[in-house]
Design a protein around this motif. Structure first.
Motif, short mmCIF file in Angstrom:
data_model
loop_
_atom_site.label_atom_id
_atom_site.label_comp_id
_atom_site.label_asym_id
_atom_site.label_seq_id
_atom_site.Cartn_x
_atom_site.Cartn_y
_atom_site.Cartn_z
N GLY A 26 67.60 54.28 112.40
CA GLY A 26 66.97 54.72 111.15
C GLY A 26 67.70 55.91 110.54
N VAL A 27 68.09 56.87 111.42
CA VAL A 27 68.82 58.05 110.94
C VAL A 27 70.17 57.64 110.35
CG1 VAL A 27 69.92 60.22 111.62
CG2 VAL A 27 67.67 59.61 112.53
N ILE A 28 70.90 56.77 111.05
CA ILE A 28 72.21 56.31 110.57
C ILE A 28 72.06 55.55 109.26
CG2 ILE A 28 74.13 54.77 111.06
CD1 ILE A 28 73.79 55.52 114.02
N THR A 29 71.03 54.73 109.12
CA THR A 29 70.79 53.98 107.88
C THR A 29 70.52 54.93 106.72
OG1 THR A 29 69.87 52.12 109.13
CG2 THR A 29 69.33 52.25 106.78
N LEU A 30 69.72 55.99 106.95
CA LEU A 30 69.40 56.95 105.90
C LEU A 30 70.64 57.71 105.45
CD1 LEU A 30 67.22 58.32 104.17
CD2 LEU A 30 66.89 59.95 106.06
N VAL A 31 71.43 58.19 106.43
CA VAL A 31 72.65 58.95 106.10
C VAL A 31 73.66 58.07 105.37
CG1 VAL A 31 74.64 60.16 107.07
CG2 VAL A 31 72.35 60.58 108.00
N SER A 32 73.87 56.85 105.86
CA SER A 32 74.84 55.96 105.23
C SER A 32 74.39 55.57 103.82
CB SER A 32 75.05 54.70 106.09
OG SER A 32 73.83 53.99 106.26
N SER A 33 73.09 55.43 103.59
CA SER A 33 72.58 55.10 102.25
C SER A 33 72.83 56.25 101.28
CB SER A 33 71.08 54.79 102.31
OG SER A 33 70.83 53.67 103.14
N LEU A 34 72.63 57.50 101.75
CA LEU A 34 72.89 58.65 100.90
C LEU A 34 74.37 58.77 100.55
CD1 LEU A 34 70.54 61.33 102.55
CD2 LEU A 34 70.20 60.15 100.35
N VAL A 35 75.24 58.56 101.55
CA VAL A 35 76.68 58.60 101.30
C VAL A 35 77.09 57.49 100.34
CG1 VAL A 35 78.96 58.36 102.37
CG2 VAL A 35 77.17 59.69 103.52
N MET A 36 76.52 56.32 100.54
CA MET A 36 76.82 55.18 99.67
C MET A 36 76.40 55.47 98.23
SD MET A 36 75.59 51.24 100.30
CE MET A 36 75.90 51.40 102.06
N LEU A 37 75.24 56.10 98.06
CA LEU A 37 74.74 56.42 96.73
C LEU A 37 75.62 57.49 96.07
CD1 LEU A 37 72.26 55.46 95.09
CD2 LEU A 37 71.09 57.54 95.83
N LEU A 38 76.03 58.49 96.85
CA LEU A 38 76.89 59.55 96.32
C LEU A 38 78.23 59.00 95.85
CD1 LEU A 38 77.38 62.60 95.90
CD2 LEU A 38 78.26 62.68 98.24
N LEU A 39 78.84 58.15 96.65
CA LEU A 39 80.14 57.58 96.29
C LEU A 39 80.01 56.63 95.10
CD1 LEU A 39 81.74 56.91 99.79
CD2 LEU A 39 82.19 58.78 98.21
N PHE A 40 78.87 55.95 95.01
CA PHE A 40 78.67 55.03 93.88
C PHE A 40 78.62 55.81 92.56
CE2 PHE A 40 75.60 53.23 90.88
CZ PHE A 40 76.24 52.03 90.57
#
Length: 381
Positions: A26-40
């Motif tokens: 869950g933690v990895i999913t949350l962090v990766s989603s934030l990074v994905m959103l930032l890069l987008f």
């Protein structure tokens, strides 16, 4: 047919009963989603911004003109002594240019002095001296003498400036304005004396042939004689000139967005009397096309400098700009990143982060599972 298509499924489905969810996942999913959103959003901002594409071409233009825009301040030379001249390798010369050039008198602190329109200089002589030697009478038309510089029997010089221009055409110098009736009547000498200690700001534009040449600012009025540029230094001028100057602006054509001309704001202070300050400029033709399709034909330039003192030989006091044209033309074009390029980058961001997050999650999950198993069998105390 459908069974064959089903066998080609590269994404086999797993029953939800076999899913195992963890806190680390869950933690990895949350962090990766934030990074994905930032890069987008970063990629989205780049998509909406323009990029400049540059290309180099051989300059094949012919018969064009070069526009030079300048704004230069001389804090120690008065306006009445400054002359602007141009010349090029084709032999064309323009001396003491007046059109499209504006002069401002400035005090030692750099403040603009209001120019007096009338009452400057000596009192006007009511009866000017005629060409034939007598004074102007009531029923006569005024025709002033050119003091030997007449080009025809009907040539008149009715002002000090017209006398100076007639002398200039002859290649003569005005050495004593006290003997010229027009200059005495207009208070020419007094006007120059009133400007003692002042400086001058010159701004305007020049239009020259698009060939190698030079333009210069010199104390004294330029004269053309044979192939040399001479000066008729007035008798009331000092023997030395302080050619300290500041270049507020110098451009070869319209301004180009995002570029700064290398001489803008450059100043130089003279330490020794007299001398020639030279700028050697390489002009690069440039075409700039903005995102709306508006085309700007202009030039960029690079520059080197050199000061030549009187001890280095015959050098005329002044500031000289020698320019040469580059055979290479630079084109800049503003463009948006294509939508397909944007879409490709977004897919790379999503897929890359998803894959890396899966690897990290797998490593954490299996590592935690292995440690838990060892603890259960008592291998970890």
């Amino acid at each position: 047919m459908f069974n064959k298509l089903r066998n080609l499924d590269a994404y086999p489905k797993i029953n939800e009963d076999f899913y195992s969810r963890s806190l680390s996942g869950g933690v990895i999913t949350l962090v990766s989603s934030l990074v994905m959103l930032l890069l987008f959003f970063s990629e989205l901002s780049l998509y909406f911004h323009t990029v400049k594409e540059s290309t180099l071409l051989v300059d094949t233009s012919r018969g064009e003109k070069l526009h030079i825009n300048f704004d230069i301040t001389f804090p120690a030379i008065r306006c009445s002594l400054l002359s602007v001249d141009t010349m090029d390798i084709s032999g064309e010369q323009h001396l003491d240019i007046r059109h499209d050039i504006f002069m401002k008198r400035i005090d030692p602190l750099g403040n603009v002095i209001e120019v007096k329109q009338e009452g400057l200089g000596a009192k006007k002589i009511e009866k000017p001296l005629q060409r034939h030697g007598g004074r102007l009478e009531h029923n006569e038309a005024y025709c002033g003498s050119c003091y030997g510089a007449e080009t025809s029997d009907h040539h008149c010089c009715n002002s000090c400036e017209e006398v100076r221009e007639a002398y200039q055409k002859k290649g003569w110098g005005m050495t004593n304005t006290d003997l010229i009736d027009q200059c005495k009547r207009e208070g020419f000498i007094q006007r120059i004396k009133d400007e003692e200690g002042e400086g001058c700001n010159l701004h305007g534009s020049l239009e020259v042939n698009k060939v190698a040449g030079n333009f210069h600012f010199i104390p004294g009025k330029g004269l053309h004689q044979s192939t040399f540029s001479l000066f008729d230094f007035l008798s009331l001028q000092a023997e030395s000139y302080n050619i300290s100057h500041k270049i507020n602006k110098l451009a070869f054509g319209p301004s180009i967005p995002g570029t700064i001309n290398p001489l803008d704001g450059v100043s130089w202070v003279q330490e020794k009397p007299n001398g020639m300050y030279e700028y050697f400029i390489k002009v690069v033709p440039t075409i700039y096309t903005d995102i709306r399709g508006r085309i700007i034909n202009s030039n960029q330039f690079s520059v080197t400098e050199h000061y030549k003192g009187v001890e280095e030989g015959q050098s005329l006091p002044g500031v000289f700009f020698f320019y040469d044209l580059s055979p290479i033309k630079v084109t800049f074009k503003e463009e948006h990143v294509s939508f397909l390029h944007f879409l490709t980058n977004v897919c790379a961001i999503v897929g890359g982060i998803f894959t890396v997050a899966g690897i990290v999650d797998s490593f954490v999950y299996h590592g935690h599972k292995a440690l838990k198993k060892k603890r259960e069998i008592g291998k970890l105390g």
